[in-house]
Design a protein around this motif. Sequence first.
Motif, mmCIF file in Angstrom:
data_model
loop_
_atom_site.group_PDB
_atom_site.id
_atom_site.type_symbol
_atom_site.label_atom_id
_atom_site.label_comp_id
_atom_site.label_asym_id
_atom_site.label_seq_id
_atom_site.Cartn_x
_atom_site.Cartn_y
_atom_site.Cartn_z
ATOM 1 N N SER A 51 -13.141 12.391 7.860
ATOM 2 C CA SER A 51 -14.002 11.991 6.747
ATOM 3 C C SER A 51 -13.326 12.052 5.388
ATOM 4 N N PHE A 52 -12.029 12.346 5.343
ATOM 5 C CA PHE A 52 -11.328 12.307 4.066
ATOM 6 C C PHE A 52 -10.718 10.919 3.842
ATOM 7 N N TYR A 53 -10.392 10.222 4.916
ATOM 8 C CA TYR A 53 -9.833 8.867 4.846
ATOM 9 C C TYR A 53 -8.648 8.802 3.893
ATOM 10 N N ASP A 54 -7.798 9.831 3.933
ATOM 11 C CA ASP A 54 -6.731 9.924 2.953
ATOM 12 C C ASP A 54 -5.405 10.343 3.573
ATOM 13 N N SER A 55 -5.098 9.866 4.769
ATOM 14 C CA SER A 55 -3.820 10.195 5.392
ATOM 15 C C SER A 55 -2.692 9.488 4.649
ATOM 16 N N PRO A 56 -1.598 10.190 4.371
ATOM 17 C CA PRO A 56 -0.478 9.565 3.666
ATOM 18 C C PRO A 56 0.093 8.343 4.401
ATOM 19 N N ASN A 57 0.030 8.325 5.736
ATOM 20 C CA ASN A 57 0.571 7.207 6.518
ATOM 21 C C ASN A 57 -0.399 6.045 6.667
ATOM 22 N N SER A 58 -1.599 6.174 6.148
ATOM 23 C CA SER A 58 -2.607 5.132 6.325
ATOM 24 C C SER A 58 -2.213 3.847 5.612
ATOM 25 N N PRO A 59 -2.399 2.706 6.270
ATOM 26 C CA PRO A 59 -2.160 1.425 5.589
ATOM 27 C C PRO A 59 -3.014 1.289 4.325
ATOM 28 N N LEU A 60 -4.163 1.951 4.287
ATOM 29 C CA LEU A 60 -5.005 1.872 3.098
ATOM 30 C C LEU A 60 -4.329 2.519 1.892
ATOM 31 N N ASN A 61 -3.496 3.528 2.132
ATOM 32 C CA ASN A 61 -2.779 4.182 1.040
ATOM 33 C C ASN A 61 -1.441 3.518 0.730
ATOM 34 N N ASN A 62 -1.050 2.556 1.544
ATOM 35 C CA ASN A 62 0.233 1.879 1.359
ATOM 36 C C ASN A 62 0.059 0.366 1.393
ATOM 37 N N TRP A 63 -1.079 -0.103 0.915
ATOM 38 C CA TRP A 63 -1.409 -1.515 1.045
ATOM 39 C C TRP A 63 -0.516 -2.382 0.164
ATOM 40 N N SER A 64 -0.152 -3.536 0.719
ATOM 41 C CA SER A 64 0.606 -4.532 -0.040
ATOM 42 C C SER A 64 0.313 -5.898 0.577
ATOM 43 N N ASP A 65 0.883 -6.929 -0.006
ATOM 44 C CA ASP A 65 0.697 -8.289 0.516
ATOM 45 C C ASP A 65 1.345 -8.460 1.882
ATOM 46 N N GLU A 66 2.276 -7.579 2.215
ATOM 47 C CA GLU A 66 2.972 -7.673 3.498
ATOM 48 C C GLU A 66 2.213 -6.999 4.644
ATOM 49 N N ILE A 67 1.169 -6.238 4.333
ATOM 50 C CA ILE A 67 0.400 -5.531 5.368
ATOM 51 C C ILE A 67 -0.559 -6.517 6.028
ATOM 52 N N ASP A 68 -0.495 -6.620 7.325
ATOM 53 C CA ASP A 68 -1.417 -7.448 8.086
ATOM 54 C C ASP A 68 -2.616 -6.566 8.464
ATOM 55 N N PRO A 69 -3.832 -6.930 8.076
ATOM 56 C CA PRO A 69 -5.012 -6.100 8.392
ATOM 57 C C PRO A 69 -5.173 -5.831 9.883
ATOM 58 N N GLU A 70 -4.560 -6.660 10.711
ATOM 59 C CA GLU A 70 -4.658 -6.474 12.156
ATOM 60 C C GLU A 70 -4.064 -5.134 12.606
ATOM 61 N N VAL A 71 -3.177 -4.545 11.796
ATOM 62 C CA VAL A 71 -2.584 -3.260 12.189
ATOM 63 C C VAL A 71 -3.646 -2.165 12.281
ATOM 64 N N MET A 72 -4.811 -2.384 11.650
ATOM 65 C CA MET A 72 -5.880 -1.385 11.695
ATOM 66 C C MET A 72 -6.979 -1.769 12.676
#
Length: 118
Positions: A51-72
């Motif tokens: 419930s913190f939704y704040d993992s350092p490795n999360s794509p949400l914390n490292n989002w960029s144009d190169e991130i494909d949402p399918e990874v989640m």
Amino acid sequence: MAKKKKQQKDLGSPILDETQPHQISSPTFKGTGIKMQEPFTNEHGVVIGDSFYDSPNSPLNNWSDEIDPEVMAGDEWVHPTNDIGWNTSENRELLESKKPPQGVPFMHPAKDVGYGQD
């Protein structure tokens, strides 16, 4: 944020009496036979279900144009008992159907309060 983490550490678990106290409108699993499950770390190193939704490795914390949402996408991103999907009406009904009946309301051991009402 540090205070929340300290409180979780003091409790030893985010699970309190088969409920998830952080989601105010979430249904309770108490009496359903479904056992609450602890948070887990998925194959991407992201903690799921805390419930913190704040993992350092999360794509949400490292989002960029190169991130494909399918990874989640996929089961490794969904916690079995601490997921917002339990707030839907269908899943609430599922939980309610697993709870034992609570008895008939307005029953009295010696008086038939419904006598003559039909």
